[in-house]
Design a protein around this motif. Sequence first.
Motif, PDB file in Angstrom:
ATOM      1  N   PHE A 101       1.448   0.656   6.464  1.00 22.73           N
ATOM      2  CA  PHE A 101       1.759   1.237   5.167  1.00 22.73           C
ATOM      3  C   PHE A 101       2.929   0.487   4.563  1.00 22.73           C
ATOM      4  CE2 PHE A 101       4.610   3.531   7.962  1.00 22.73           C
ATOM      5  CZ  PHE A 101       5.774   3.628   7.226  1.00 22.73           C
ATOM      6  N   GLY A 102       3.009   0.582   3.265  1.00 22.85           N
ATOM      7  CA  GLY A 102       4.108  -0.004   2.517  1.00 22.85           C
ATOM      8  C   GLY A 102       4.681   1.070   1.635  1.00 22.85           C
ATOM      9  N   ARG A 103       4.736   0.798   0.359  1.00 25.91           N
ATOM     10  CA  ARG A 103       5.307   1.759  -0.577  1.00 25.91           C
ATOM     11  C   ARG A 103       4.481   3.024  -0.728  1.00 25.91           C
ATOM     12  NH1 ARG A 103       7.227  -2.447  -5.179  1.00 25.91           N
ATOM     13  NH2 ARG A 103       9.019  -3.225  -4.025  1.00 25.91           N
ATOM     14  N   GLN A 104       3.169   2.940  -0.452  1.00 20.66           N
ATOM     15  CA  GLN A 104       2.348   4.138  -0.652  1.00 20.66           C
ATOM     16  C   GLN A 104       2.597   5.191   0.412  1.00 20.66           C
ATOM     17  OE1 GLN A 104       1.080   1.271   0.625  1.00 20.66           O
ATOM     18  NE2 GLN A 104      -0.934   1.583   1.485  1.00 20.66           N
ATOM     19  N   LYS A 105       3.181   4.837   1.531  1.00 21.84           N
ATOM     20  CA  LYS A 105       3.598   5.775   2.590  1.00 21.84           C
ATOM     21  C   LYS A 105       2.475   6.677   3.087  1.00 21.84           C
ATOM     22  CE  LYS A 105       8.300   5.293   1.915  1.00 21.84           C
ATOM     23  NZ  LYS A 105       8.337   3.991   1.384  1.00 21.84           N
ATOM     24  N   ALA A 113      -8.221  21.865   7.065  1.00 24.41           N
ATOM     25  CA  ALA A 113      -6.833  21.612   7.455  1.00 24.41           C
ATOM     26  C   ALA A 113      -6.351  20.316   6.806  1.00 24.41           C
ATOM     27  CB  ALA A 113      -6.713  21.505   8.968  1.00 24.41           C
ATOM     28  N   GLU A 114      -5.147  20.368   6.253  1.00 21.14           N
ATOM     29  CA  GLU A 114      -4.578  19.181   5.641  1.00 21.14           C
ATOM     30  C   GLU A 114      -3.757  18.431   6.679  1.00 21.14           C
ATOM     31  OE1 GLU A 114      -1.270  18.227   2.315  1.00 21.14           O
ATOM     32  OE2 GLU A 114      -2.908  19.524   1.647  1.00 21.14           O
ATOM     33  N   TYR A 115      -3.914  17.125   6.708  1.00 23.25           N
ATOM     34  CA  TYR A 115      -3.101  16.311   7.605  1.00 23.25           C
ATOM     35  C   TYR A 115      -2.725  15.017   6.890  1.00 23.25           C
ATOM     36  CZ  TYR A 115      -7.344  13.594   8.528  1.00 23.25           C
ATOM     37  OH  TYR A 115      -8.466  12.821   8.401  1.00 23.25           O
ATOM     38  N   THR A 116      -1.679  14.374   7.375  1.00 24.69           N
ATOM     39  CA  THR A 116      -1.165  13.166   6.755  1.00 24.69           C
ATOM     40  C   THR A 116      -1.662  11.934   7.490  1.00 24.69           C
ATOM     41  OG1 THR A 116       0.817  14.354   6.085  1.00 24.69           O
ATOM     42  CG2 THR A 116       0.938  11.964   6.053  1.00 24.69           C
ATOM     43  N   VAL A 117      -2.181  10.991   6.739  1.00 25.75           N
ATOM     44  CA  VAL A 117      -2.573   9.700   7.291  1.00 25.75           C
ATOM     45  C   VAL A 117      -1.422   8.750   6.995  1.00 25.75           C
ATOM     46  CG1 VAL A 117      -4.245   7.821   7.191  1.00 25.75           C
ATOM     47  CG2 VAL A 117      -5.000  10.183   6.875  1.00 25.75           C
ATOM     48  N   ASP A 118      -0.631   8.433   8.022  1.00 27.76           N
ATOM     49  CA  ASP A 118       0.544   7.585   7.830  1.00 27.76           C
ATOM     50  C   ASP A 118       0.188   6.106   7.762  1.00 27.76           C
ATOM     51  OD1 ASP A 118       2.329   9.706   7.801  1.00 27.76           O
ATOM     52  OD2 ASP A 118       2.495   9.723   9.970  1.00 27.76           O
ATOM     53  N   PHE A 119      -0.743   5.663   8.596  1.00 29.25           N
ATOM     54  CA  PHE A 119      -1.110   4.263   8.649  1.00 29.25           C
ATOM     55  C   PHE A 119      -2.506   4.078   8.067  1.00 29.25           C
ATOM     56  CE2 PHE A 119       2.018   4.797  11.997  1.00 29.25           C
ATOM     57  CZ  PHE A 119       2.894   3.774  11.699  1.00 29.25           C
ATOM     58  N   GLN A 141      -3.882  -1.052  -7.988  1.00 29.89           N
ATOM     59  CA  GLN A 141      -3.438   0.168  -7.321  1.00 29.89           C
ATOM     60  C   GLN A 141      -2.359  -0.156  -6.284  1.00 29.89           C
ATOM     61  OE1 GLN A 141      -4.775   3.226  -8.180  1.00 29.89           O
ATOM     62  NE2 GLN A 141      -5.849   2.057  -9.747  1.00 29.89           N
ATOM     63  N   VAL A 142      -1.568   0.840  -5.953  1.00 26.79           N
ATOM     64  CA  VAL A 142      -0.588   0.682  -4.886  1.00 26.79           C
ATOM     65  C   VAL A 142      -1.332   0.365  -3.600  1.00 26.79           C
ATOM     66  CG1 VAL A 142       1.162   1.881  -3.519  1.00 26.79           C
ATOM     67  CG2 VAL A 142       1.034   2.268  -5.971  1.00 26.79           C
ATOM     68  N   GLY A 143      -0.827  -0.582  -2.831  1.00 24.62           N
ATOM     69  CA  GLY A 143      -1.456  -0.919  -1.560  1.00 24.62           C
ATOM     70  C   GLY A 143      -2.392  -2.114  -1.628  1.00 24.62           C
ATOM     71  N   ASP A 144      -2.351  -2.879  -2.727  1.00 25.63           N
ATOM     72  CA  ASP A 144      -3.208  -4.062  -2.847  1.00 25.63           C
ATOM     73  C   ASP A 144      -2.915  -5.089  -1.757  1.00 25.63           C
ATOM     74  OD1 ASP A 144      -4.834  -3.338  -4.912  1.00 25.63           O
ATOM     75  OD2 ASP A 144      -3.828  -4.548  -6.431  1.00 25.63           O
ATOM     76  N   GLY A 145      -1.683  -5.156  -1.294  1.00 26.04           N
ATOM     77  CA  GLY A 145      -1.383  -6.045  -0.182  1.00 26.04           C
ATOM     78  C   GLY A 145      -0.214  -6.970  -0.414  1.00 26.04           C
ATOM     79  N   LYS A 146      -0.070  -7.913   0.513  1.00 22.33           N
ATOM     80  CA  LYS A 146       1.033  -8.874   0.487  1.00 22.33           C
ATOM     81  C   LYS A 146       0.516 -10.232   0.947  1.00 22.33           C
ATOM     82  CE  LYS A 146       4.957  -6.274   0.041  1.00 22.33           C
ATOM     83  NZ  LYS A 146       4.430  -4.966  -0.049  1.00 22.33           N
ATOM     84  N   ILE A 147       1.242 -11.287   0.557  1.00 19.74           N
ATOM     85  CA  ILE A 147       0.979 -12.637   1.026  1.00 19.74           C
ATOM     86  C   ILE A 147       2.288 -13.181   1.581  1.00 19.74           C
ATOM     87  CG2 ILE A 147       0.251 -14.966   0.394  1.00 19.74           C
ATOM     88  CD1 ILE A 147      -1.199 -13.697  -2.030  1.00 19.74           C
ATOM     89  N   PHE A 148       2.255 -13.686   2.802  1.00 16.87           N
ATOM     90  CA  PHE A 148       3.422 -14.285   3.434  1.00 16.87           C
ATOM     91  C   PHE A 148       3.119 -15.750   3.720  1.00 16.87           C
ATOM     92  CE2 PHE A 148       3.213  -9.829   4.784  1.00 16.87           C
ATOM     93  CZ  PHE A 148       4.425  -9.361   4.308  1.00 16.87           C
ATOM     94  N   ILE A 149       4.052 -16.647   3.392  1.00 17.59           N
ATOM     95  CA  ILE A 149       3.865 -18.071   3.637  1.00 17.59           C
ATOM     96  C   ILE A 149       4.946 -18.533   4.612  1.00 17.59           C
ATOM     97  CG2 ILE A 149       3.850 -20.373   2.623  1.00 17.59           C
ATOM     98  CD1 ILE A 149       3.111 -17.472   0.426  1.00 17.59           C
TER      99      ILE A 149
END
Length: 112
Positions: free
Chosen positions: A36-40, A49-55, A85-93
């Motif tokens: 996860f990143g900013r979307q948490k 039942a409600e539950y949180t998906v962290d990852f 949308q939030v969570g599109d991703g990242k690129i690392f070089i």
Amino acid sequence: MKYIIVIIKPFKLDEVREALSEIGIQGMTITEVRGFGRQKGHAELYRGAEYTVDFLPKVRMEIAVPDELVELVIETVERKAHTGQVGDGKIFILPLEQAVRIRTGEKQDEAL
């Protein structure tokens, strides 16, 4: 040479992979990851039942490229993985000091 790590949404994988193949990228490693990143994460309902998906599920692409293709790879991934949308991703070089093809012994750009 550079080592590019791309984290994207899983449903964008085929589109990104095909676009990279079209620009001449011949090989890559794909791994299914969770994070996860900013979307948490987010909350989901299961059997009342409600539950949180962290990852959240993501795809990690690892690509070794010659220096002259780095900007083209970045532009291609940005264009094809973008949803807005939030969570599109990242690129690392990262710098890549050496590459060796085991079968032939080719080194550096020829090994890619």
